[in-house]
Design a protein around this motif. Structure first.
Motif, PDB file in Angstrom:
ATOM      1  N   ALA A 872      -5.328  -4.991   4.235  1.00 23.25           N
ATOM      2  CA  ALA A 872      -5.235  -4.606   2.817  1.00 23.25           C
ATOM      3  C   ALA A 872      -4.026  -5.285   2.199  1.00 23.25           C
ATOM      4  CB  ALA A 872      -5.132  -3.090   2.686  1.00 23.25           C
ATOM      5  N   PRO A 873      -4.075  -6.587   2.050  1.00 26.76           N
ATOM      6  CA  PRO A 873      -2.888  -7.318   1.587  1.00 26.76           C
ATOM      7  C   PRO A 873      -2.598  -7.095   0.103  1.00 26.76           C
ATOM      8  CG  PRO A 873      -4.746  -8.790   1.852  1.00 26.76           C
ATOM      9  CD  PRO A 873      -5.201  -7.470   2.356  1.00 26.76           C
ATOM     10  N   SER A 874      -1.325  -7.093  -0.212  1.00 22.79           N
ATOM     11  CA  SER A 874      -0.859  -7.047  -1.592  1.00 22.79           C
ATOM     12  C   SER A 874       0.352  -7.969  -1.688  1.00 22.79           C
ATOM     13  CB  SER A 874      -0.458  -5.623  -1.983  1.00 22.79           C
ATOM     14  OG  SER A 874       0.665  -5.206  -1.227  1.00 22.79           O
ATOM     15  N   GLY A 875       0.775  -8.251  -2.895  1.00 27.27           N
ATOM     16  CA  GLY A 875       1.943  -9.090  -3.056  1.00 27.27           C
ATOM     17  C   GLY A 875       3.161  -8.511  -2.356  1.00 27.27           C
ATOM     18  N   GLU A 880       7.067  -8.645   2.179  1.00 24.09           N
ATOM     19  CA  GLU A 880       7.754  -7.964   3.274  1.00 24.09           C
ATOM     20  C   GLU A 880       7.436  -8.634   4.606  1.00 24.09           C
ATOM     21  OE1 GLU A 880       7.739  -3.590   5.430  1.00 24.09           O
ATOM     22  OE2 GLU A 880       7.343  -3.736   3.281  1.00 24.09           O
ATOM     23  N   LEU A 881       6.172  -9.015   4.795  1.00 25.25           N
ATOM     24  CA  LEU A 881       5.758  -9.592   6.066  1.00 25.25           C
ATOM     25  C   LEU A 881       6.464 -10.919   6.342  1.00 25.25           C
ATOM     26  CD1 LEU A 881       3.826  -9.418   8.515  1.00 25.25           C
ATOM     27  CD2 LEU A 881       2.150 -10.672   7.136  1.00 25.25           C
ATOM     28  N   ARG A 897      -4.648 -14.341   8.190  1.00 24.49           N
ATOM     29  CA  ARG A 897      -6.056 -13.965   8.314  1.00 24.49           C
ATOM     30  C   ARG A 897      -6.346 -12.712   7.506  1.00 24.49           C
ATOM     31  NH1 ARG A 897      -8.349 -18.310  11.216  1.00 24.49           N
ATOM     32  NH2 ARG A 897      -7.254 -18.633  13.157  1.00 24.49           N
ATOM     33  N   SER A 898      -7.501 -12.718   6.839  1.00 23.57           N
ATOM     34  CA  SER A 898      -8.010 -11.494   6.240  1.00 23.57           C
ATOM     35  C   SER A 898      -9.327 -11.185   6.897  1.00 23.57           C
ATOM     36  CB  SER A 898      -8.192 -11.647   4.732  1.00 23.57           C
ATOM     37  OG  SER A 898      -9.300 -12.466   4.456  1.00 23.57           O
ATOM     38  N   ASP A 956       1.947  -5.341  -6.594  1.00 31.05           N
ATOM     39  CA  ASP A 956       1.491  -4.496  -5.503  1.00 31.05           C
ATOM     40  C   ASP A 956      -0.020  -4.325  -5.479  1.00 31.05           C
ATOM     41  OD1 ASP A 956       2.020  -2.949  -3.254  1.00 31.05           O
ATOM     42  OD2 ASP A 956       1.958  -1.090  -4.397  1.00 31.05           O
ATOM     43  N   THR A 957      -0.746  -5.025  -6.344  1.00 25.95           N
ATOM     44  CA  THR A 957      -2.193  -4.906  -6.338  1.00 25.95           C
ATOM     45  C   THR A 957      -2.780  -5.629  -5.143  1.00 25.95           C
ATOM     46  OG1 THR A 957      -2.396  -6.871  -7.705  1.00 25.95           O
ATOM     47  CG2 THR A 957      -2.306  -4.757  -8.836  1.00 25.95           C
ATOM     48  N   LEU A 958      -3.921  -5.127  -4.680  1.00 22.13           N
ATOM     49  CA  LEU A 958      -4.595  -5.778  -3.555  1.00 22.13           C
ATOM     50  C   LEU A 958      -5.080  -7.145  -3.984  1.00 22.13           C
ATOM     51  CD1 LEU A 958      -6.715  -2.914  -1.977  1.00 22.13           C
ATOM     52  CD2 LEU A 958      -4.479  -3.760  -1.277  1.00 22.13           C
TER      53      LEU A 958
END
Length: 976
Positions: A872-875, A880-881, A897-898, A956-958
């Motif tokens: 569930a990626p977001s900006g 952070e990652l 990867r998604s 923070d949106t997906l």
């Protein structure tokens, strides 16, 4: 109600898909006829008439449903790709049955099935006493001759394939095979039927993968022995205990006569080598591994293989032992490692060792000079290096940016992008001998004037002349940029012709020079520059990375500050797969020679077998060092660099399998600890092996002045990074082995290799060995894996064994796994401990991957190919990652990867793997005892996520799923 009937009225409505006209139908007698969709409508109509009576013939509901079902069947039959232009009658009937079931017409489907059974019985001959007679089946050989189907031999071959596999039913395979045979069937079709019969049960019992591989061996033996001996030959596995010894010298002479093998191989003691071959190791392959070996690695003459699997490994071993004093002894030592799957060389070494063009190196890194001759020399070198299966990393930062002045013409530069387009097209044109596409990755530093255009190279919109859809790209990011991001500061873009020293600086020296250039720009002393907000550029880098999968994020300062070769140049980029970090110049093309240790092959009940691992690593490093001396170099720049520095990259594979065997969940501190101790052991023994070689053969030419020569080992270089960042890092410095003793040994004897460690992706060689890829978490517990050899159903054998032991492995579980794409979280009847142990990549918090990678990185003098997974990626999550990766001291990252890379077929319980549809799956085998759990070598610790890092303002949106390559992309060099 027969599928070939043409006497009944058809259902109304248009029948679909013009491509159906290209299909042919193979009848039961072997004859072919044109495909006619109306016959499907007739068959379905008759099925409804049989159940619902005459009124079904006038029902609008039924007529519309018949048209819809016919369309579904035709679509299913015509959507299988160009490799499938004919279908069997039984296959068509299977699709009709399937369409009826999916539509919920269960009574009609039952009537259809019963009618099929009646027709099958009617076609089966009986004698006067009513006893069923076996149908007469003749087999057509390649030369046109025919002979009766040898059922006795089929039984023998199947029995050999099932030997030692308690869950495999030989009679089941035989029945399925005979059911696929028809009178006049070709010999190769019989062999295919055997393999397909076993393959179809893989999803219900992983042992059938090994059985299918052994059945494929029968085909390989016939093809290979016939080619080498010049006459038709067949051999069972039992025959090979003596047949290999007779075959091997003939194989060598055949390869030399064909111009494929190095004539020097004939000077070995072939009798001694042949006598040492281990035929039983042919039985260790899983089907995906052996099919991949057959399709891509085994040597052939006019597409006819003449190389058996054990001959393949011995040929590779001989090629790497050519310059040894005792060649036979060393060749057998190398063969032992390869054939036992304890270690596997990289793909170029496997392709080319022992051949007339032994280009054995995996990776090449180049720096492109800033003039036309230099640019096109770089592109030419790309073509030459790619021709023999090398993966390329190009440093393009020196090329001046758009708007920069060209003195020779008094014009302005169009920047680096037009030349990247040419490099992209060159990679496509040079397809590595037809074995795989040329593959290249372009690197650009974050301060380059063209960085924003560089970010857009992989987009599907915009000017196609400024897009590179086939080229990988990567950002070469200095620490100062991320420090500006966190401080909310500005970032200045320059053209390298006006700031020529920035590319060769890192750490504090880079920061000082960069700030001086910014001041010069403010004074009007620099002509071409642009200022942006650092956080805006970072946000765009992450967004484009997610949208297109590129450019990857790699860290310039970490790569250089911890490089053993700081005294002799600068690391300007990584390679195609982001695990190689070697110095490059215009005059030197960095080369790395790769291979990987199979962790699973070194496990005991208490953890890693330290002595076996040491033995494996010692031999593996010798093999990799030998590559440098026997290698065929396509450019003088690559030969010069390889001979001067002698870098190698020993990595690992099977990490996830090792965790399963040790009962350690990936999302745990115990897994992080195992990553640490396993990499420490490999690092220790690899450095020890290289210093032993230095004592025997001498140090590499540029050893003096290196970190090695100063007694600074990879674990010690962590302090260099900590100091350069003023302590703003999260590094673990724990250790368990006697590093003081090894440091003293290095100072005494030196090092044979400038670099010894790098973790490559291993996608194909891990398939060959039948273990999980590199350091990757499990993508799915049941999935269809695609590569250049086709599609293969893969089930997690550790999970299956656990479910059997608990009485949970049945057809319902297979269906549940398919429906949930191999993810256990939503299958409630699976116990919580198994759901935790077998959590898949997208269920694992990605910071666990970062933390484990950080523990490995402290032992590695190069880097590691680290894929990151986000469900569930977001900006904010991406920010952070990637800043966590930087702060934890990683040198590089690889693909982001998604989900939705590959999905298991949910709609049917039929086998779906391979280029042909398989036969129905069998009922689940009775539960078998699971292997005894192996205790973990470290104490289990309650899982606690790694600490987060401060977050800069990000959306923070997906984000939508990116257009990334599949989890095992057949077109990606990294996956081969």
């Amino acid at each position: 109600m027969t599928i070939v009937s043409s006497s009944s009225p058809t259902a109304s409505g248009a029948l679909p898909d013009a491509s159906a006209s290209q299909l042919t139908v193979v009848r039961r007698d072997g004859a072919s006829t044109a495909f006619d969709p109306t016959k499907i409508a007739v068959a379905v109509s008759k099925a409804f008439l049989a159940v619902e009576g005459a009124e079904a013939g006038t029902s609008h509901r039924v007529r519309d449903l018949v048209t819809d079902l016919t369309a579904r069947v035709v679509t299913a039959l015509t959507s299988r790709g160009d490799s499938r232009r004919s279908v069997q009658v039984e296959d068509i009937q299977d699709q009709v049955e399937l369409a009826l079931m999916r539509a919920g017409e269960h009574q009609v489907a039952r009537a259809y099935v019963l009618y099929r059974e009646e027709r099958t019985k009617a076609r089966t001959p009986v004698d006067a006493a009513g006893v069923t007679k076996a149908p007469v089946v003749t087999v057509r050989a390649a030369d046109g001759s025919t002979a009766p189907l040898d059922v006795a031999r089929l039984r023998l071959v199947i029995a050999e394939a099932a030997a030692g596999l308690d869950a495999v039913d030989p009679e089941q395979i035989l029945d399925e095979t005979l059911g696929s045979c028809y009178d006049g069937i070709a010999q190769h079709e019989v062999e295919l039927a055997l393999v397909m019969a076993a393959r179809s049960y893989v999803e219900t019992e992983p042992q059938y993968s090994q059985a299918a591989a052994r059945l494929l061996l029968d085909q390989i033996r016939r093809e290979t022995l016939g080619r080498v001996h010049g006459e038709p030959r067949q051999a069972t596995q039992a025959d090979m205990s003596t047949a290999y010894a007779e075959y091997f010298p003939r194989y060598i002479s055949t390869g030399i006569e064909a111009g494929l093998l190095d004539p020097e191989l004939a000077t070995f003691d072939l009798g001694r080598l042949a006598a040492a071959i281990r035929p039983e190791r042919d039985l260790d392959f899983a089907f995906l591994g052996l099919q991949t070996l057959y399709d891509r690695y085994l040597l052939h003459i006019d597409k006819i293989r003449f190389e058996l699997p054990q001959a393949f490994y011995l040929r590779v071993a001989m090629g790497m032992a050519l310059k040894e004093d005792d060649r036979e002894t060393r060749a057998l030592e190398f063969y032992e490692l390869l054939s036992s799957f304890r270690f596997m060389s990289s793909t170029p070494t496997l392709f080319n060792s022992g051949t007339t063009r032994p280009q054995l190196s995996s990776c090449f890194l180049t720096t492109v000079d800033d003039d036309l001759s230099g640019i096109f020399a770089g592109i030419r070198n790309n073509a030459l290096l790619a021709k023999y299966s090398g993966g390329l990393g190009n440093d393009w930062t020196p090329v001046r940016g758009i708007g920069a002045k060209i003195r020779g013409t008094n014009g302005e530069s169009q920047g680096v992008v037009p030349f990247l387009k040419i490099a992209n097209d060159t990679a496509v044109a040079v397809n590595q001998g037809g074995k795989r596409k040329g593959a290249v990755c372009a690197y650009l530093e974050t301060w380059h004037m063209d960085i924003e255009e560089f970010l857009d190279l992989r987009k599907n919109t915009g000017d196609e002349r400024r897009r590179t859809h086939d080229m990988n790209t990567a950002n070469w990011v200095p620490d100062l940029f991320l420090q500006r991001v966190e401080a909310g500061g500005d970032w200045t873009l320059f053209s390298p012709d006006e700031v020529p020293d920035l590319h060769d600086l890192y750490g504090a020296a880079f920061a000082t020079a960069y700030e001086n250039y910014e001041a010069a720009a403010d004074r009007g002393e620099i002509r071409v520059f642009r200022r942006v907000k650092a956080v805006d550029l970072w946000r765009r880098m992450l967004t484009v990375l997610f949208e297109t999968g590129h450019p990857w994020i790699t860290f310039k300062d970490a790569c250089n500050l911890r490089s053993p070769q700081q005294h002799d140049g600068v690391v300007h980029s990584s390679n195609l797969c982001t695990e190689i970090t070697l110095n490059t110049t215009v005059d030197e093309t960095a080369v790395c020679n790769l291979g990987s240790v199979n962790l699973v092959a070194h496990l005991t009940e208490t953890g890693l077998d330290a002595e076996l691992l040491r033995d494996t690593v010692k031999t593996a490093v010798r093999m990799l060092d030998n590559v440098i001396d026997v290698n065929f170099y396509t450019t003088p720049e690559s030969e010069r660099a390889n001979q001067r520095h002698r870098p190698v990259g020993l990595g690992l594979m099977g990490f996830a399998d090792a965790l399963f065997a040790l009962r350690i969940p990936y999302s745990s501190d115990a897994a992080v600890e195992f990553a640490d101790v396993s990499m420490e052991a490999i690092s220790y023994h690899a450095i020890e092996a290289s210093t032993d070689l230095a004592a025997e053969r001498g140090t590499y030419q540029t050893y003096d002045g290196s970190l090695w020569s100063q007694g600074v080992l990879p674990i010690d270089s962590l302090e260099l990074l900590r100091t350069a960042r003023n302590g703003d890092v999260q590094l673990d410095t724990g250790r368990t082995l006697d590093w003081e003793a090894l440091r003293a040994k290095v100072l005494k004897d030196g090092m044979r290799n400038s670099n010894v460690l790098a973790i490559a992706p291993t996608a194909t060689i891990s398939n060959i060995c039948g273990v999980s890829q590199s350091i990757e978490p499990t993508y799915s517990n049941l999935f269809v894996k695609s590569n250049m050899s086709g599609e293969f159903t893969v089930a997690n054998p550790y999970l299956v064994a656990d479910l059997k032991a608990r009485g949970l492995w049945d057809q319902v579980m297979v269906s549940d796994l398919k429906y949930h794409d191999g993810v256990l979280a939503r299958i409630e009847r699976i116990p919580a401990d198994l759901r935790e142990l077998y959590a898949t990549a997208f269920e694992i918090e990605p910071l666990w991957l970062i933390k484990a990678a950080s523990r490995r990185q402290k032992w590695i003098d190069q880097a590691q190919s680290l894929n990151l997974y986000m469900s569930a990626p977001s900006g904010k999550a991406l920010d952070e990652l990637y800043r966590s990766a930087w702060r934890y001291g990683l040198k590089t990252t690889y693909y982001l990867r998604s989900q939705s890379a590959t999905h298991v077929e949910k709609s049917t319980l039929k086998g779906t793997d391979g280029r042909l549809n398989a036969v129905p799956v069998a009922p689940a085998a009775a539960p078998a005892a699971a292997p005894a759990p192996v205790p973990a070598p470290v104490a289990a610790v309650p899982a606690t996520p790694p600490p987060a890092v401060p977050v800069v303002p990000m959306d923070d949106t997906l984000l939508p799923a990116p257009a990334l390559c599949k989890i095992d992309d057949p077109d990606c060099e990294a996956c081969q």
